[in-house]
Design a protein around this motif. Structure first.
Motif, PDB file in Angstrom:
ATOM      1  N   ASN A  12       0.855  -1.245  -0.097  1.00 32.65           N
ATOM      2  CA  ASN A  12       0.099  -0.035  -0.170  1.00 32.65           C
ATOM      3  C   ASN A  12       0.876   1.341   0.090  1.00 32.65           C
ATOM      4  O   ASN A  12       0.565   2.269  -0.353  1.00 32.65           O
ATOM      5  CB  ASN A  12      -1.060  -0.118   1.239  1.00 32.65           C
ATOM      6  N   VAL A  13       1.963   1.379   0.517  1.00 32.92           N
ATOM      7  CA  VAL A  13       2.874   2.437   0.295  1.00 32.92           C
ATOM      8  C   VAL A  13       3.171   2.635  -0.820  1.00 32.92           C
ATOM      9  O   VAL A  13       3.343   3.627  -1.421  1.00 32.92           O
ATOM     10  CB  VAL A  13       4.213   2.396   1.223  1.00 32.92           C
ATOM     11  N   ALA A  14       3.724   1.531  -1.709  1.00 33.63           N
ATOM     12  CA  ALA A  14       3.907   1.634  -3.150  1.00 33.63           C
ATOM     13  C   ALA A  14       2.436   2.124  -3.944  1.00 33.63           C
ATOM     14  O   ALA A  14       2.750   2.983  -4.759  1.00 33.63           O
ATOM     15  CB  ALA A  14       4.356   0.364  -3.792  1.00 33.63           C
ATOM     16  N   ASN A  15       1.331   1.680  -3.694  1.00 31.99           N
ATOM     17  CA  ASN A  15       0.328   2.112  -4.366  1.00 31.99           C
ATOM     18  C   ASN A  15      -0.111   3.753  -3.860  1.00 31.99           C
ATOM     19  O   ASN A  15      -0.395   4.481  -4.875  1.00 31.99           O
ATOM     20  CB  ASN A  15      -0.841   1.503  -3.839  1.00 31.99           C
ATOM     21  N   LEU A  16       0.388   4.064  -2.783  1.00 27.22           N
ATOM     22  CA  LEU A  16       0.152   5.564  -2.272  1.00 27.22           C
ATOM     23  C   LEU A  16       1.185   6.195  -3.256  1.00 27.22           C
ATOM     24  O   LEU A  16       0.894   7.505  -3.619  1.00 27.22           O
ATOM     25  CB  LEU A  16       0.423   5.545  -0.655  1.00 27.22           C
ATOM     26  N   ALA A  17       2.568   5.812  -3.211  1.00 31.08           N
ATOM     27  CA  ALA A  17       3.506   6.650  -3.985  1.00 31.08           C
ATOM     28  C   ALA A  17       3.197   6.715  -5.503  1.00 31.08           C
ATOM     29  O   ALA A  17       3.161   7.694  -6.142  1.00 31.08           O
ATOM     30  CB  ALA A  17       4.667   5.861  -3.807  1.00 31.08           C
ATOM     31  N   ALA A  18       2.385   5.606  -6.242  1.00 30.36           N
ATOM     32  CA  ALA A  18       1.917   5.553  -7.248  1.00 30.36           C
ATOM     33  C   ALA A  18       0.968   6.388  -7.860  1.00 30.36           C
ATOM     34  O   ALA A  18       0.547   6.794  -8.850  1.00 30.36           O
ATOM     35  CB  ALA A  18       1.629   4.260  -7.689  1.00 30.36           C
ATOM     36  N   THR A  19      -0.054   7.033  -6.517  1.00 31.56           N
ATOM     37  CA  THR A  19      -1.077   7.886  -6.948  1.00 31.56           C
ATOM     38  C   THR A  19      -0.525   9.190  -7.046  1.00 31.56           C
ATOM     39  O   THR A  19      -1.314  10.296  -7.621  1.00 31.56           O
ATOM     40  CB  THR A  19      -2.072   7.778  -5.881  1.00 31.56           C
ATOM     41  N   VAL A  20       0.800   9.736  -6.599  1.00 32.45           N
ATOM     42  CA  VAL A  20       1.099  10.940  -6.538  1.00 32.45           C
ATOM     43  C   VAL A  20       0.938  11.601  -7.990  1.00 32.45           C
ATOM     44  O   VAL A  20       0.787  12.705  -8.296  1.00 32.45           O
ATOM     45  CB  VAL A  20       2.512  11.269  -6.003  1.00 32.45           C
ATOM     46  N   PRO A  21       1.712  10.941  -9.093  1.00 34.99           N
ATOM     47  CA  PRO A  21       1.584  11.539 -10.302  1.00 34.99           C
ATOM     48  C   PRO A  21       0.278  11.735 -10.731  1.00 34.99           C
ATOM     49  O   PRO A  21       0.052  12.695 -11.578  1.00 34.99           O
ATOM     50  CB  PRO A  21       2.309  10.339 -11.177  1.00 34.99           C
ATOM     51  N   LEU A  22      -0.674  10.981 -10.366  1.00 31.55           N
ATOM     52  CA  LEU A  22      -2.011  11.112 -10.922  1.00 31.55           C
ATOM     53  C   LEU A  22      -2.526  12.368  -9.987  1.00 31.55           C
ATOM     54  O   LEU A  22      -3.224  13.272 -10.871  1.00 31.55           O
ATOM     55  CB  LEU A  22      -3.110   9.857 -10.083  1.00 31.55           C
ATOM     56  N   LEU A  23      -2.198  12.746  -8.987  1.00 33.84           N
ATOM     57  CA  LEU A  23      -2.535  13.991  -8.340  1.00 33.84           C
ATOM     58  C   LEU A  23      -1.903  15.249  -8.986  1.00 33.84           C
ATOM     59  O   LEU A  23      -2.590  16.190  -9.433  1.00 33.84           O
ATOM     60  CB  LEU A  23      -2.235  13.991  -6.825  1.00 33.84           C
ATOM     61  N   ILE A  24      -0.833  15.018  -9.400  1.00 37.33           N
ATOM     62  CA  ILE A  24       0.033  16.354 -10.229  1.00 37.33           C
ATOM     63  C   ILE A  24      -0.667  16.479 -11.489  1.00 37.33           C
ATOM     64  O   ILE A  24      -0.957  17.504 -11.929  1.00 37.33           O
ATOM     65  CB  ILE A  24       1.402  15.799 -10.278  1.00 37.33           C
ATOM     66  N   ALA A  25      -0.883  15.437 -12.086  1.00 39.62           N
ATOM     67  CA  ALA A  25      -1.465  15.661 -13.604  1.00 39.62           C
ATOM     68  C   ALA A  25      -2.971  15.996 -13.655  1.00 39.62           C
ATOM     69  O   ALA A  25      -3.403  16.613 -14.368  1.00 39.62           O
ATOM     70  CB  ALA A  25      -1.807  13.952 -13.991  1.00 39.62           C
ATOM     71  N   GLU A  26      -3.423  16.072 -12.330  1.00 37.47           N
ATOM     72  CA  GLU A  26      -5.170  16.551 -11.981  1.00 37.47           C
ATOM     73  C   GLU A  26      -4.588  18.290 -11.611  1.00 37.47           C
ATOM     74  O   GLU A  26      -5.647  18.812 -11.241  1.00 37.47           O
ATOM     75  CB  GLU A  26      -5.946  15.821 -11.204  1.00 37.47           C
TER      76      GLU A  26
END
Length: 183
Positions: A12-26
């Motif tokens: 889940n730490v990796a999943n959380l880290a992987a969501t950061v680019p999605l936030l930036i893209a938004e």
């Protein structure tokens, strides 16, 4: 976000880290604070690999070192400053001593702070460290992926034959004759 990965399992730490680019893209500009030495580099890797954010996003990693009781200082430094100064020196003029000094100064300060923090994590070692204590702390930090202890200069330091346990050397001879820690 303040230590958002703190109570998560590694997946889940990796999943959380992987969501950061999605936030930036938004269009969201997250500020993430973490005590986990591996979490921020993981986020940086996901951001760098994301095709939507490549070249359009400016990311910075800042490091905060706690107040040192021996130096009475607090350090807040741009973690990439050393790399940026090195690139500037190499691209501008690698023979320019003033640019070399501008590069070396933050390297020296960063290493001093990181070594202090490393030793300060163990009060017993802090007040009476031996060379073995220091090398053990560097090796453990490198194995955890902690920068700069996982980088080449520290790996090479740990590989020096003269610093291996059981090797008769001037360092170990000094220790035998004084009966105490190496200073």
């Amino acid at each position: 976000m303040d230590d958002p990965q703190d109570l998560l399992d590694p997946g889940n730490v990796a999943n959380l880290a992987a969501t950061v680019p999605l936030l930036i893209a938004e269009g969201i500009n997250p500020i993430i604070v973490s005590n986990d030495f591996g979490f921020i580099p993981t986020i940086e890797a996901f951001v760098a690999a994301d095709k939507r954010t490549t070249g359009s996003v400016r990311t910075e990693t800042w490091e905060f070192s706690a107040i040192s009781t021996s130096k009475c200082t607090v350090s807040l430094a741009l973690a990439d400053e050393v790399r940026v100064r090195c690139e500037h020196w190499q691209k501008t003029d690698s023979n320019d001593t003033s640019l070399a000094r501008e590069f070396v100064y933050p390297v020296r300060v960063r290493i001093e702070i990181k070594l202090w923090d490393l030793l300060a994590s163990d009060p017993a070692v802090l007040h009476d460290p031996t060379m073995g204590d220091l090398l053990g702390k560097i090796a453990n930090a490198g194995n955890r992926g902690e920068r700069p202890f996982n980088e080449e200069p520290f790996r090479r330091l740990l590989e020096l034959p003269a610093l291996k346990p059981g090797v008769p050397s001037e360092i170990s001879s000094t220790r035998r004759t004084t009966g105490g820690p190496i200073r």
